[in-house]
Design an enzyme around this catalytic site. Sequence first.
Site, PDB file in Angstrom:
ATOM      1  N   LYS A  49       9.850 -26.296   4.790  1.00  0.00           N
ATOM      2  CA  LYS A  49      10.726 -26.564   5.854  1.00  0.00           C
ATOM      3  C   LYS A  49      12.405 -26.228   5.480  1.00  0.00           C
ATOM      4  O   LYS A  49      12.605 -26.350   4.419  1.00  0.00           O
ATOM      5  CB  LYS A  49      10.813 -27.998   6.389  1.00  0.00           C
ATOM      6  N   CYS A 146      18.020 -21.137  13.858  1.00  0.00           N
ATOM      7  CA  CYS A 146      17.517 -22.427  14.274  1.00  0.00           C
ATOM      8  C   CYS A 146      18.408 -22.833  15.749  1.00  0.00           C
ATOM      9  O   CYS A 146      19.644 -22.740  15.573  1.00  0.00           O
ATOM     10  CB  CYS A 146      17.743 -23.723  13.380  1.00  0.00           C
TER      11      CYS A 146
HETATM   12  O1  RRO Z   1      14.116 -27.967  13.260  1.00  0.00           O
HETATM   13  C1  RRO Z   1      14.312 -27.286  14.248  1.00  0.00           C
HETATM   14  O2  RRO Z   1      14.542 -27.748  15.351  1.00  0.00           O
HETATM   15  C2  RRO Z   1      13.961 -25.839  14.262  1.00  0.00           C
HETATM   16  C3  RRO Z   1      14.328 -25.123  13.359  1.00  0.00           C
HETATM   17 BR1  RRO Z   1      15.185 -25.344  11.735  1.00  0.00          BR
HETATM   18  C4  RRO Z   1      14.182 -23.695  13.493  1.00  0.00           C
HETATM   19  O3  RRO Z   1      14.554 -22.721  12.715  1.00  0.00           O
HETATM   20  N1  RRO Z   1      13.368 -23.127  14.543  1.00  0.00           N
HETATM   21  C5  RRO Z   1      13.017 -24.369  15.459  1.00  0.00           C
HETATM   22  O4  RRO Z   1      12.493 -23.797  16.486  1.00  0.00           O
HETATM   23  N2  RRO Z   1      13.312 -25.427  15.409  1.00  0.00           N
END
Ligand code: RRO
Length: 345
Positions: A49, A146
Amino acid sequence: MEAADVDIGCHLAGLHLSSCILNASGPRTNTEQQLLEIARSSAGAVCSKSATLEERSGNDQPRYTEIQLGDRTSSINSEGLPNKGFAAYTEASLLRRLRESAEPAGKPYILSISGLSLQENLRMLDLLLESGSVEHLSAVEVNVACPNVPGKPLVGYDFPQFEAVLKEISAHPVFTANPTLALGFKLPPYLDAPLFDAVAGMLNPLAKSKGGVLGYVVCCNTLGSALAVDVETETTVLHPKGGFGGLGGPVVRYLAMGNVSHFRSRLDESIHVVGCGGVCTGEDAFAHILCGATAVQVATQHRVEGPTCFYRIAEELKDLMRRKGYKRLEDFRGKLKVRGKDSKL
Ligand code: RRO
């Protein structure tokens, strides 16, 4: 029938993956247990993650929903970067257990980072340089895409900021001190040719063939600003950020393949492109590779099906290759042809 004749291994930015199908950072990558399950699966690598320096619990619930179209499941998420914090993804005991779980051959471990600022990303790289764990790390994948952190516009769409991030991160001594440590960037989806030109123009000077350290890009993260609506309650389905989130899964596969193809045709050959978007089957993986992907990441389908998806997709890809008489990914990678004028199906 088992045939040893088909090889779906690949070389990604200097790393050897015994399967070109790996997990995307995101679903089922938060905890040690989840990462170990990926290590034990048929995935070609393990990707964490996206980490921030400190642990984050992420956005308020509800923050994830699924969209069913036929038998395919897409998703909208507004997780908000929940993660255990940088230290948890780089501690020696996790890296050792990952190695043991992936025995006998072991598999690459990719640390995804998504600091809330350039300084935070550089600080994490400083810590890596100082720590002994870097020798057991295969790649650092910097997520500049993100869509879900309140108050943090997407770096990959803010070109002046993006260029500074690319330059400073790729100049970090952790990469020069560890030449086998691959550097990747996870990009947002782009929608217009001049944008592909502009981004490729920023990435190409960082290519290894030009003395840089950039190994690969991932095309692409979720498509931001998606909105799921509940007609009964007349509310948004998700709560955070006014209900908006990142769209992923089969509904973005065509866009992801377009991004793979656009970047493959513009990037220096030494910068590999990893396809990510809507891969549910071996056929989907094949299509991404035909567009030029070196490897393929699985996100929504991994969340829906669990880590057994890596075996199933790999077997489906091998079956398709056998049917077509291909033995290696190089036999068809990037060989997508444009359909002829007036040609019949
Ligand atoms: O954690 C998120 O909300 C998230 C991340 Br870091 C990302 O890179 N892409 C996404 O769709 N959700």
